[in-house]
Design an enzyme around this catalytic site. Structure first.
Site, PDB file in Angstrom:
ATOM      1  N   SER A 147      20.813 -11.179  41.403  1.00 54.82           N
ATOM      2  CA  SER A 147      19.636 -12.035  41.189  1.00 54.82           C
ATOM      3  C   SER A 147      18.416 -11.246  41.643  1.00 54.82           C
ATOM      4  O   SER A 147      18.545 -10.345  42.496  1.00 54.82           O
ATOM      5  CB  SER A 147      19.773 -13.282  42.060  1.00 54.82           C
ATOM      6  OG  SER A 147      18.511 -13.866  42.288  1.00 54.82           O
ATOM      7  N   TYR A 161      21.492 -17.302  49.960  1.00 50.06           N
ATOM      8  CA  TYR A 161      21.911 -16.907  48.608  1.00 50.06           C
ATOM      9  C   TYR A 161      21.468 -15.469  48.327  1.00 50.06           C
ATOM     10  O   TYR A 161      22.252 -14.650  47.825  1.00 50.06           O
ATOM     11  CB  TYR A 161      21.284 -17.883  47.618  1.00 50.06           C
ATOM     12  CG  TYR A 161      21.332 -17.505  46.166  1.00 50.06           C
ATOM     13  CD1 TYR A 161      22.426 -17.829  45.369  1.00 50.06           C
ATOM     14  CD2 TYR A 161      20.248 -16.863  45.545  1.00 50.06           C
ATOM     15  CE1 TYR A 161      22.447 -17.518  44.012  1.00 50.06           C
ATOM     16  CE2 TYR A 161      20.254 -16.547  44.199  1.00 50.06           C
ATOM     17  CZ  TYR A 161      21.360 -16.874  43.434  1.00 50.06           C
ATOM     18  OH  TYR A 161      21.380 -16.566  42.093  1.00 50.06           O
TER      19      TYR A 161
HETATM   20  N1  LIG Z   1      19.672 -19.123  36.361  1.00 53.35           N
HETATM   21  C1  LIG Z   1      18.915 -18.235  36.989  1.00 53.35           C
HETATM   22  O1  LIG Z   1      17.685 -18.278  36.954  1.00 53.35           O
HETATM   23  C2  LIG Z   1      19.543 -17.127  37.783  1.00 53.35           C
HETATM   24  C3  LIG Z   1      18.693 -16.261  38.475  1.00 53.35           C
HETATM   25  C4  LIG Z   1      19.237 -15.206  39.191  1.00 53.35           C
HETATM   26  C5  LIG Z   1      20.608 -15.025  39.200  1.00 53.35           C
HETATM   27  N2  LIG Z   1      21.415 -15.884  38.525  1.00 53.35           N
HETATM   28  C6  LIG Z   1      22.855 -15.639  38.599  1.00 53.35           C
HETATM   29  O2  LIG Z   1      23.419 -15.740  37.302  1.00 53.35           O
HETATM   30  C7  LIG Z   1      24.748 -16.246  37.398  1.00 53.35           C
HETATM   31  C8  LIG Z   1      24.907 -17.473  36.504  1.00 53.35           C
HETATM   32  O3  LIG Z   1      24.011 -18.469  36.955  1.00 53.35           O
HETATM   33  P1  LIG Z   1      23.714 -19.821  36.146  1.00 53.35           P
HETATM   34  O4  LIG Z   1      22.273 -20.051  36.237  1.00 53.35           O
HETATM   35  O5  LIG Z   1      24.387 -19.762  34.826  1.00 53.35           O
HETATM   36  O6  LIG Z   1      24.421 -20.891  37.105  1.00 53.35           O
HETATM   37  P2  LIG Z   1      25.298 -22.163  36.781  1.00 53.35           P
HETATM   38  O7  LIG Z   1      25.289 -22.990  38.010  1.00 53.35           O
HETATM   39  O8  LIG Z   1      24.884 -22.779  35.493  1.00 53.35           O
HETATM   40  O9  LIG Z   1      26.755 -21.533  36.570  1.00 53.35           O
HETATM   41  C9  LIG Z   1      27.538 -21.077  37.635  1.00 53.35           C
HETATM   42  C10 LIG Z   1      28.982 -21.453  37.329  1.00 53.35           C
HETATM   43  O10 LIG Z   1      29.811 -20.974  38.412  1.00 53.35           O
HETATM   44  C11 LIG Z   1      30.845 -21.932  38.575  1.00 53.35           C
HETATM   45  N3  LIG Z   1      31.452 -21.845  39.901  1.00 53.35           N
HETATM   46  C12 LIG Z   1      30.874 -22.163  41.087  1.00 53.35           C
HETATM   47  N4  LIG Z   1      31.772 -22.072  42.076  1.00 53.35           N
HETATM   48  C13 LIG Z   1      32.940 -21.668  41.517  1.00 53.35           C
HETATM   49  C14 LIG Z   1      34.236 -21.410  42.042  1.00 53.35           C
HETATM   50  N5  LIG Z   1      34.518 -21.576  43.349  1.00 53.35           N
HETATM   51  N6  LIG Z   1      35.200 -21.013  41.187  1.00 53.35           N
HETATM   52  C15 LIG Z   1      34.940 -20.894  39.863  1.00 53.35           C
HETATM   53  N7  LIG Z   1      33.726 -21.123  39.319  1.00 53.35           N
HETATM   54  C16 LIG Z   1      32.745 -21.516  40.140  1.00 53.35           C
HETATM   55  C17 LIG Z   1      30.134 -23.275  38.378  1.00 53.35           C
HETATM   56  O11 LIG Z   1      31.061 -24.313  38.125  1.00 53.35           O
HETATM   57  C18 LIG Z   1      29.179 -22.979  37.249  1.00 53.35           C
HETATM   58  O12 LIG Z   1      29.722 -23.352  35.990  1.00 53.35           O
HETATM   59  C19 LIG Z   1      24.975 -16.546  38.879  1.00 53.35           C
HETATM   60  O13 LIG Z   1      25.650 -15.466  39.476  1.00 53.35           O
HETATM   61  C20 LIG Z   1      23.577 -16.666  39.434  1.00 53.35           C
HETATM   62  O14 LIG Z   1      23.539 -16.377  40.806  1.00 53.35           O
HETATM   63  C21 LIG Z   1      20.915 -16.938  37.830  1.00 53.35           C
END
Ligand SMILES: NC(=O)c1ccc[n+]([C@@H]2O[C@H](COP(=O)([O-])OP(=O)(O)OC[C@H]3O[C@@H](n4cnc5c(N)ncnc54)[C@H](O)[C@@H]3O)[C@@H](O)[C@H]2O)c1
Length: 255
Positions: A147, A161
């Site tokens: 991130s 985080y």
């Molecule tokens: N959305 C953003 O702006 C953003 C920004 C920076 C980084 N990220 C990173 O991108 C990635 C995806 O993020 P997103 O926005 O799609 O989030 P999201 O919350 O939509 O998806 C994350 C998924 O991980 C799953 N998950 C959580 N705990 C789990 C576990 N114990 N076992 C199996 N699955 C599990 C959740 O059920 C969820 O479906 C993440 O690593 C996040 O940190 C996202």
């Protein structure tokens, strides 16, 4: 050597964790469209089933699995190898974000769950997958999700985080160094703000508008705008890239 325009993703066996999340689902749909076979891994069976039903090609796999108990990782990989015959690519998008307005409000439980999912489970799944790839003897691709917080320290109450995401970058570099001799590349994708449930959690409209105002491209990424970097890193075109962190933040951070 003539340049081959093909991605080489046809028929690859791909595991995507967090596969039914905002970004994960777009990554799954994109690999399926590229002709790969995809194991969609997330916590809820109904959601992984629904996504697999939408995906082109296949057959794919819908696996409901909590990644926190690392003792379950070998069984997870055995399921994928049992169904697809091999494992070529691991993409780890699964993560948890818990925002706290003040660092004095961060509890030990907040710290633990974010580290358990985001960093500990990610390391041990890399380890288990790399073991299988090494035995196969034909290399592999690992793509982790960090991130912008890895570099900024995190905005919007996300210090714990951000610490996990700093760990992802260090871990990705260390694994890239360690696994290169086995032709396994390890890279990270670093989103800025993508319009998903995670990004919106704990943010009101004013806070979101404040974030967007800092992004030169002027909007939050659609989750599908993260899929291209992942497919690139898994493709023939990224054969000489390892240990990299690809910044996909619309210019929010520049490095
Ligand atoms: N959305 C953003 O702006 C953003 C920004 C920076 C980084 N990220 C990173 O991108 C990635 C995806 O993020 P997103 O926005 O799609 O989030 P999201 O919350 O939509 O998806 C994350 C998924 O991980 C799953 N998950 C959580 N705990 C789990 C576990 N114990 N076992 C199996 N699955 C599990 C959740 O059920 C969820 O479906 C993440 O690593 C996040 O940190 C996202």
């Amino acid at each position: 050597m003539a340049f081959n325009i093909g991605s080489g993703l046809e028929g690859k066996s791909v595991v995507v964790t967090g596969g039914s999340g905002g970004i994960g689902r777009e990554v799954c749909l994109a690999f399926a469209a590229a002709g790969s076979r995809v194991a969609v891994v997330d916590v809820d069976q109904t959601r992984v089933d629904a996504l697999v039903a939408e995906m082109e090609g296949g057959p794919h796999l819908a696996i409901a699995h909590d990644l926190r108990p690392v003792s379950g990782h070998a069984e997870l990989i055995a399921k994928v190898v049992g169904a697809f015959g091999r494992l070529d690519v691991l993409v780890q998008t699964a993560a948890v974000l818990i925002r706290r307005a003040s660092v004095f409000d961060v509890s030990e439980a907040d710290w633990d769950i974010q580290h358990d999912v985001n960093l500990k489970a990610s390391f041990f799944l890399c380890q288990a997958v790399a073991r299988t790839m090494k035995e196969q003897g034909t290399g592999g691709r690992i793509i982790n999700f960090t991130s912008q917080g890895w570099m900024s320290g995190g905005f919007g109450g996300s210090v714990a985080y951000a610490a996990t995401k700093g760990g992802i970058v260090s871990m990705t570099r260390g694994l890239a160094r360690s696994l290169a001799k086995d032709k396994i590349t390890v890279n990270a994708v670093s989103p800025g703000a993508a319009d998903t449930a995670m990004m919106r959690s704990g943010m009101d409209d004013a806070a979101l508008a404040g974030t967007i105002a800092q992004i030169p491209l002027g909007y939050m990424a659609a989750p599908s705008e993260l899929a291209g970097s992942v497919l690139f890193l898994a493709s023939n075109h990224a054969s000489y890239i390892t240990g990299a962190t690809i910044n996909v933040s619309g210019g929010w951070l520049m490095y």
